[in-house]
Design a protein around this motif. Structure first.
Motif, PDB file in Angstrom:
ATOM      1  N   LEU A 119       0.822  -1.206   0.000  1.00  0.00           N
ATOM      2  CA  LEU A 119       0.000   0.000   0.000  1.00  0.00           C
ATOM      3  C   LEU A 119       0.860   1.261   0.000  1.00  0.00           C
ATOM      4  O   LEU A 119       0.534   2.240  -0.680  1.00  0.00           O
ATOM      5  CB  LEU A 119      -0.945  -0.011   1.214  1.00  0.00           C
ATOM      6  CG  LEU A 119      -1.938  -1.179   1.244  1.00  0.00           C
ATOM      7  CD1 LEU A 119      -2.748  -1.155   2.537  1.00  0.00           C
ATOM      8  CD2 LEU A 119      -2.856  -1.166   0.022  1.00  0.00           C
TER       9      LEU A 119
ATOM     10  N   ASN B 272       0.744   4.130  -2.987  1.00  0.00           N
ATOM     11  CA  ASN B 272       0.594   5.554  -2.700  1.00  0.00           C
ATOM     12  C   ASN B 272       1.747   6.352  -3.300  1.00  0.00           C
ATOM     13  O   ASN B 272       1.541   7.416  -3.884  1.00  0.00           O
ATOM     14  CB  ASN B 272       0.531   5.774  -1.189  1.00  0.00           C
ATOM     15  CG  ASN B 272       0.458   7.246  -0.819  1.00  0.00           C
ATOM     16  OD1 ASN B 272      -0.582   7.877  -0.904  1.00  0.00           O
ATOM     17  ND2 ASN B 272       1.602   7.801  -0.424  1.00  0.00           N
TER      18      ASN B 272
ATOM     19  N   ALA C 100      -2.053   9.220   4.132  1.00  0.00           N
ATOM     20  CA  ALA C 100      -2.245   7.781   3.974  1.00  0.00           C
ATOM     21  C   ALA C 100      -1.098   6.977   4.578  1.00  0.00           C
ATOM     22  O   ALA C 100      -1.320   5.993   5.297  1.00  0.00           O
ATOM     23  CB  ALA C 100      -2.411   7.438   2.491  1.00  0.00           C
TER      24      ALA C 100
ATOM     25  N   LEU D 112      -1.230   4.381   7.805  1.00  0.00           N
ATOM     26  CA  LEU D 112      -0.878   2.969   7.635  1.00  0.00           C
ATOM     27  C   LEU D 112       0.205   2.526   8.609  1.00  0.00           C
ATOM     28  O   LEU D 112       0.091   1.473   9.255  1.00  0.00           O
ATOM     29  CB  LEU D 112      -0.408   2.720   6.193  1.00  0.00           C
ATOM     30  CG  LEU D 112      -1.488   2.749   5.111  1.00  0.00           C
ATOM     31  CD1 LEU D 112      -0.847   2.764   3.728  1.00  0.00           C
ATOM     32  CD2 LEU D 112      -2.433   1.558   5.263  1.00  0.00           C
TER      33      LEU D 112
ATOM     34  N   TYR E  78      -6.560   2.303   3.822  1.00  0.00           N
ATOM     35  CA  TYR E  78      -6.064   2.834   2.556  1.00  0.00           C
ATOM     36  C   TYR E  78      -7.203   3.127   1.577  1.00  0.00           C
ATOM     37  O   TYR E  78      -7.182   4.148   0.868  1.00  0.00           O
ATOM     38  CB  TYR E  78      -5.052   1.875   1.929  1.00  0.00           C
ATOM     39  CG  TYR E  78      -4.308   2.475   0.761  1.00  0.00           C
ATOM     40  CD1 TYR E  78      -3.561   3.638   0.928  1.00  0.00           C
ATOM     41  CD2 TYR E  78      -4.369   1.901  -0.499  1.00  0.00           C
ATOM     42  CE1 TYR E  78      -2.883   4.212  -0.139  1.00  0.00           C
ATOM     43  CE2 TYR E  78      -3.681   2.456  -1.572  1.00  0.00           C
ATOM     44  CZ  TYR E  78      -2.944   3.619  -1.390  1.00  0.00           C
ATOM     45  OH  TYR E  78      -2.271   4.185  -2.446  1.00  0.00           O
TER      46      TYR E  78
END
Length: 434
Positions: free
Chosen positions: A46, A50, A68, A72, A89
């Motif tokens: 993830l 991003n 983000a 995370l 996410y």
């Protein structure tokens, strides 16, 4: 270690998961149980997505930051499941804007394009090459220390309400290369709004001050020179107005009085946010002062990543000065420390008096809040309890503070951070009695 850069030789992207040794062997890194190879792989994937697809700002006009990655990694550090990480996410993606095409290199100058977010992608590519150059050999710590203290990036990383600094803190904590280059690129293109404080600081260790943070805050509250520097009706962060009216040298004057102490700084970064609550008033916490706390999580990590003691000293002084800057900009609120620590009674909902370890259900619940800042604040308090080495009589109940934060922000659909400025009586007149 997460190490994510394109593998040009194969035309694909290599994603290397975090090695547990990278944090287990580091005594200044602390993660809760729950991190597994699966959650590490999920988070790595993830973060990479991003990095490749989204800009560092989700709102260019106001420079609102893409959170983000912060969300995370904070959730991963609290032991969140892969399902939770995926949900976070998907939620964060909804507001992001795509990263823009690179400008032609002939139009890009690493020094002349500072402050222009249109060149974010160019700065990303620049710092990727820097990190993997013969000078740094992929070493995140060396890159960050050199740019902060030899290339005038110290003031830049504290711009934008601490966000570049927080980004770099995660890079150091989890050893994420893409976070290091993103953090420096963000610093390069964020708004310059703190230089007029830090340029007035004297970093001579032989001229260290002799006062604690709370002693200095008491002096600032009484200093009438600040009365005409910032007002309740000023817009937004109020920092720009404070600096435009000559607040920078005054902030530096008080920062100079501080006796450099890591524990004192960590405690102050918590109290300027949480001790603003008032007896007989509904709980209100300031959105901007909250960032003093969430950035405070990385004080230990940063200090112990820096090789030179003079840089450690300079960093701590700078962080304290910026905490004071935001404290003044939010109206110099009285800190009701005794009320917070000794008189405030947590709600039954968040005291968890019927369980053996109240931290565990509290942490589990904070992960359900859609605002990343709640998770980051609770995690900063977990860190503070772990690393606070103050004498027993000076230790604070970080659990109780965390319970108060939960009381202030839950239920999530009805409560939120205050943006108006908690230091002004005009604001508190609008707050209902408790």
């Amino acid at each position: 270690m997460i190490s994510m850069f394109p593998d040009v030789s194969r035309g694909t992207t290599n994603v290397y998961a975090i090695s547990s040794e990278s944090f287990i062997k580091n005594p200044y890194i602390y993660h809760l149980p729950g991190i597994t190879p699966e959650t590490i792989e999920t988070c790595s994937r993830l973060l990479q997505h991003n990095h490749e697809h989204y800009h560092i700002f989700f709102n260019s006009e106001h420079h609102f930051h893409n959170h983000a990655t912060h969300y995370l990694l904070a959730a991963l550090g609290l032991g969140a499941s892969s399902h939770t990480l995926e949900h976070i996410y998907e939620q964060q993606k909804q507001v992001q804007q795509p990263i823009r095409p690179l400008h032609d290199n002939k139009d890009f100058d690493v020094n002349k394009c500072l402050g222009d977010e249109n060149y974010y992608g160019n700065y990303l590519e620049f710092f990727k090459k820097e990190l993997e150059s013969e000078k740094y050999h992929g070493n995140v710590e060396d890159l960050i220390e050199d740019y902060l203290f030899n290339k005038d990036y110290l003031d830049l990383v504290f711009n934008g309400a601490y966000h570049p600094f927080i980004h770099l803190g995660y890079a150091l904590e989890f050893q994420v290369k893409i976070m290091a280059v993103e953090g420096l690129a963000m610093a390069a293109v964020d708004r310059v709004n703190v230089k007029d404080v830090l340029k007035h600081l004297n970093y001579d260790q032989n001229k260290d001050g002799n006062k604690t943070a709370l002693e200095i805050i008491e002096l600032i509250i009484k200093d009438q020179r600040f009365d005409d520097k910032v007002f309740y009706n000023d817009d937004a962060t109020k920092v720009d107005k404070l600096l435009e009216r000559g607040g920078g040298p005054l902030i530096a004057e008080y920062a100079q009085m501080w006796k450099c102490d890591l524990d004192d700084l960590r405690q102050a970064s918590v109290l300027v946010n949480t001790a603003v609550i008032r007896p007989k008033k509904a709980l209100r916490l300031d959105f901007f002062l909250m960032h003093a706390t969430t950035s405070g999580l990385f004080i230990d990590i940063f200090v112990h990543s820096l090789k030179k003691t003079e840089n450690q000293f300079k960093f701590l002084k700078a962080k304290f000065a910026i905490d004071l800057l935001y404290y003044v900009a939010r109206g110099r609120p009285k800190l009701n420390v005794n009320y917070l620590l000794n008189e405030y009674q947590s709600s039954k909902e968040h005291s968890y008096s019927d369980v053996q370890n109240p931290w565990l259900p509290l942490i589990d619940k904070c992960l359900t809040h859609q605002d990343t800042h709640v998770v980051k604040t609770i995690r900063a308090l977990v860190y503070a309890e772990k690393f606070d080495s103050a004498q027993e009589k000076d230790k604070m109940s970080y659990l109780k503070i965390a319970q108060m934060v939960m009381d202030a922000l839950f239920p999530a659909d009805k409560k939120q951070w205050s943006h108006e400025g908690v230091g002004w009586e005009e604001y508190w007149k609008t707050v209902e009695d408790s």
